[in-house]
Design an enzyme around this catalytic site. Structure first.
Site, PDB file in Angstrom:
ATOM      1  N   ASP A   1       0.865  -1.182   0.000  1.00  0.00           N
ATOM      2  CA  ASP A   1       0.000   0.000   0.000  1.00  0.00           C
ATOM      3  C   ASP A   1       0.898   1.227   0.000  1.00  0.00           C
ATOM      4  OD1 ASP A   1      -1.714   2.089   0.371  1.00  0.00           O
ATOM      5  OD2 ASP A   1      -2.725   1.245   2.132  1.00  0.00           O
ATOM      6  N   LEU A   2       0.905   1.936  -1.108  1.00  0.00           N
ATOM      7  CA  LEU A   2       1.825   3.065  -1.274  1.00  0.00           C
ATOM      8  C   LEU A   2       1.446   4.274  -0.414  1.00  0.00           C
ATOM      9  CD1 LEU A   2       2.050   2.648  -5.103  1.00  0.00           C
ATOM     10  CD2 LEU A   2       3.975   2.406  -3.551  1.00  0.00           C
TER      11      LEU A   2
ATOM     12  N   ASN B   1       3.803   5.339 -11.262  1.00  0.00           N
ATOM     13  CA  ASN B   1       2.547   5.264 -12.011  1.00  0.00           C
ATOM     14  C   ASN B   1       1.296   5.212 -11.143  1.00  0.00           C
ATOM     15  OD1 ASN B   1       0.829   4.354 -14.447  1.00  0.00           O
ATOM     16  ND2 ASN B   1       0.634   2.639 -13.008  1.00  0.00           N
TER      17      ASN B   1
ATOM     18  N   SER C   1      -0.855  14.001 -15.841  1.00  0.00           N
ATOM     19  CA  SER C   1      -2.146  13.873 -16.512  1.00  0.00           C
ATOM     20  C   SER C   1      -2.462  15.179 -17.216  1.00  0.00           C
ATOM     21  CB  SER C   1      -3.240  13.603 -15.468  1.00  0.00           C
ATOM     22  OG  SER C   1      -4.514  13.705 -16.059  1.00  0.00           O
TER      23      SER C   1
ATOM     24  N   TYR D   1      -6.805  15.842  -7.173  1.00  0.00           N
ATOM     25  CA  TYR D   1      -6.043  14.991  -8.105  1.00  0.00           C
ATOM     26  C   TYR D   1      -5.291  15.864  -9.106  1.00  0.00           C
ATOM     27  CZ  TYR D   1      -5.474  11.769 -12.151  1.00  0.00           C
ATOM     28  OH  TYR D   1      -4.994  11.042 -13.215  1.00  0.00           O
TER      29      TYR D   1
ATOM     30  N   LYS E   1      -1.311  16.108  -9.728  1.00  0.00           N
ATOM     31  CA  LYS E   1      -0.674  15.797 -11.018  1.00  0.00           C
ATOM     32  C   LYS E   1       0.154  16.976 -11.539  1.00  0.00           C
ATOM     33  CE  LYS E   1      -1.862  11.534 -11.544  1.00  0.00           C
ATOM     34  NZ  LYS E   1      -0.855  10.468 -11.700  1.00  0.00           N
TER      35      LYS E   1
HETATM   36  N1  LIG Z   1      -6.426   6.321 -17.732  1.00  0.00           N
HETATM   37  C1  LIG Z   1      -6.362   7.597 -18.086  1.00  0.00           C
HETATM   38  O1  LIG Z   1      -7.140   8.062 -18.924  1.00  0.00           O
HETATM   39  C2  LIG Z   1      -5.314   8.507 -17.496  1.00  0.00           C
HETATM   40  C3  LIG Z   1      -5.327   9.842 -17.884  1.00  0.00           C
HETATM   41  C4  LIG Z   1      -4.375  10.704 -17.357  1.00  0.00           C
HETATM   42  C5  LIG Z   1      -3.425  10.233 -16.460  1.00  0.00           C
HETATM   43  N2  LIG Z   1      -3.441   8.936 -16.093  1.00  0.00           N
HETATM   44  C6  LIG Z   1      -2.411   8.502 -15.141  1.00  0.00           C
HETATM   45  O2  LIG Z   1      -1.755   7.354 -15.647  1.00  0.00           O
HETATM   46  C7  LIG Z   1      -1.439   6.458 -14.581  1.00  0.00           C
HETATM   47  C8  LIG Z   1      -2.096   5.098 -14.828  1.00  0.00           C
HETATM   48  O3  LIG Z   1      -3.481   5.324 -15.063  1.00  0.00           O
HETATM   49  P1  LIG Z   1      -4.540   4.145 -14.934  1.00  0.00           P
HETATM   50  O4  LIG Z   1      -5.804   4.677 -15.536  1.00  0.00           O
HETATM   51  O5  LIG Z   1      -3.983   2.852 -15.388  1.00  0.00           O
HETATM   52  O6  LIG Z   1      -4.730   4.118 -13.323  1.00  0.00           O
HETATM   53  P2  LIG Z   1      -5.522   3.080 -12.421  1.00  0.00           P
HETATM   54  O7  LIG Z   1      -6.198   3.855 -11.372  1.00  0.00           O
HETATM   55  O8  LIG Z   1      -6.395   2.191 -13.247  1.00  0.00           O
HETATM   56  O9  LIG Z   1      -4.350   2.165 -11.912  1.00  0.00           O
HETATM   57  C9  LIG Z   1      -3.441   2.574 -10.983  1.00  0.00           C
HETATM   58  C10 LIG Z   1      -2.826   1.361 -10.296  1.00  0.00           C
HETATM   59  O10 LIG Z   1      -2.382   1.843  -9.044  1.00  0.00           O
HETATM   60  C11 LIG Z   1      -2.778   0.928  -8.046  1.00  0.00           C
HETATM   61  N3  LIG Z   1      -2.946   1.620  -6.761  1.00  0.00           N
HETATM   62  C12 LIG Z   1      -3.901   2.517  -6.438  1.00  0.00           C
HETATM   63  N4  LIG Z   1      -3.774   2.889  -5.153  1.00  0.00           N
HETATM   64  C13 LIG Z   1      -2.697   2.209  -4.654  1.00  0.00           C
HETATM   65  C14 LIG Z   1      -2.063   2.169  -3.387  1.00  0.00           C
HETATM   66  N5  LIG Z   1      -2.525   2.875  -2.341  1.00  0.00           N
HETATM   67  N6  LIG Z   1      -1.000   1.362  -3.244  1.00  0.00           N
HETATM   68  C15 LIG Z   1      -0.528   0.622  -4.278  1.00  0.00           C
HETATM   69  N7  LIG Z   1      -1.091   0.623  -5.496  1.00  0.00           N
HETATM   70  C16 LIG Z   1      -2.171   1.409  -5.679  1.00  0.00           C
HETATM   71  C17 LIG Z   1      -4.083   0.330  -8.540  1.00  0.00           C
HETATM   72  O11 LIG Z   1      -4.373  -0.896  -7.910  1.00  0.00           O
HETATM   73  C18 LIG Z   1      -3.821   0.208 -10.036  1.00  0.00           C
HETATM   74  O12 LIG Z   1      -3.244  -1.040 -10.366  1.00  0.00           O
HETATM   75  C19 LIG Z   1      -1.933   7.135 -13.307  1.00  0.00           C
HETATM   76  O13 LIG Z   1      -0.879   7.854 -12.731  1.00  0.00           O
HETATM   77  C20 LIG Z   1      -3.001   8.081 -13.817  1.00  0.00           C
HETATM   78  O14 LIG Z   1      -3.188   9.180 -12.946  1.00  0.00           O
HETATM   79  C21 LIG Z   1      -4.362   8.067 -16.577  1.00  0.00           C
END
Ligand SMILES: NC(=O)c1ccc[n+]([C@@H]2O[C@H](COP(=O)([O-])OP(=O)(O)OC[C@H]3O[C@@H](n4cnc5c(N)ncnc54)[C@H](O)[C@@H]3O)[C@@H](O)[C@H]2O)c1
Length: 255
Positions: free
Chosen positions: A69-70, A96, A148, A161, A165
């Site tokens: 848990d980060l 990430n 983001s 958020y 970011k």
């Molecule tokens: N999907 C999009 O459209 C989008 C757009 C802009 C930015 N982003 C950024 O890209 C990155 C990846 O996006 P995504 O959509 O795959 O994100 P997501 O939320 O689907 O996945 C993030 C991962 O982080 C893990 N996680 C969350 N909280 C945690 C914790 N407390 N401890 C450990 N692990 C934890 C989750 O289990 C998941 O596997 C993120 O930084 C997100 O902010 C995504």
């Protein structure tokens, strides 16, 4: 996924936070596909174990999954120490993990504010802090922080958020200056709309909304996790060796 082969990434140690699902899982697959020795941290043990098994079956080196848990910086440090003991000095860190829970400005409590900064920014800082000595020891490295487009465009349902970011880009630029002399590069990636399983389930259940948003892109095609992974591979590789302190939008030219 078709991807360029970066010979220099083979056998490098790559650490990815939040690697169990979504874009993070695409990072795990892409770096393992390059022959890198991949470790990933995630709170989701089920998804993490399943991905580790899938990638182990398809790659020459099984990835190391460490549940963590980060939000708990002591746990993050312990997990990173385990990765270091097992695989050695990390060459590439991909910060990430995140959580884009929607919020209403008036309802955000101080505890929720702290949680949002904790899950989106605090671990980014402390993971980088812990990895710098390892990169110094090996003579360089690449840190990739996930930002983001949310903070650039103004996302009304993501007030904290979006701030986190934006903070990631400020931190990226500061860190790039302080560790540049050690040949450690620090860049950010700002994805646009990437419809992962989670995004579809929580925020975009309706195809029409997705199609409407996509009309705001210059290139009308879906931006996929693999598109983001291609940018990460490039930034991790020696092909980008003079690129640091940058934030790259991968969003199809979203207006
Ligand atoms: N999907 C999009 O459209 C989008 C757009 C802009 C930015 N982003 C950024 O890209 C990155 C990846 O996006 P995504 O959509 O795959 O994100 P997501 O939320 O689907 O996945 C993030 C991962 O982080 C893990 N996680 C969350 N909280 C945690 C914790 N407390 N401890 C450990 N692990 C934890 C989750 O289990 C998941 O596997 C993120 O930084 C997100 O902010 C995504």
């Amino acid at each position: 996924m078709t991807q360029t082969s970066y010979a220099g990434l083979a056998d490098r140690v790559v650490l990815i936070t939040g690697g169990a699902s979504g874009i993070g899982a695409a990072f795990v697959r892409a770096f393992a596909g390059q022959g890198a020795r991949v470790a990933f941290l995630d709170i989701d043990e089920t998804a993490g174990s399943a991905l580790a098994a899938e990638v182990a079956a398809a790659s020459r080196a099984a990835p190391l999954f460490v549940p963590c848990d980060l939000l708990d910086i002591d746990s993050l440090r312990a997990a990173m120490a385990q990765v270091h003991r097992t695989l050695g000095d990390v060459a590439v860190l991909v910060n990430n993990a995140a959580n884009d829970q929607r919020q209403v400005l008036a309802d955000v409590t101080p505890a929720e504010f702290d949680w949002t900064i904790g899950v989106n920014f605090k671990h980014v800082f402390f993971a980088a802090q812990a990895i710098v000595p390892q990169m110094q020891a090996r003579g360089g490295g690449s840190i990739i922080n996930m930002s983001s487009i949310a903070w650039m465009r103004g996302a009304p349902a993501l007030p904290v958020y979006a701030a986190a970011k934006a903070a990631i880009v400020g931190f990226t630029n500061s860190l790039a200056r302080s560790v540049g002399p050690d040949r450690i590069r620090v860049n950010a990636i700002a994805p646009g709309m990437v419809i992962t399983e989670r995004q579809r389930r929580l925020w975009y259940p309706n195809e029409q909304t997705i199609a409407e948003l996509r009309t705001r892109q210059a290139i009308p095609d879906a931006v996929t996790p693999e598109d983001i992974a291609r940018m990460a591979l490039f930034l991790a590789s020696d092909e980008s060796q003079r690129i640091t302190s940058q934030c790259f939008r991968v969003d199809g030219g979203l207006a």
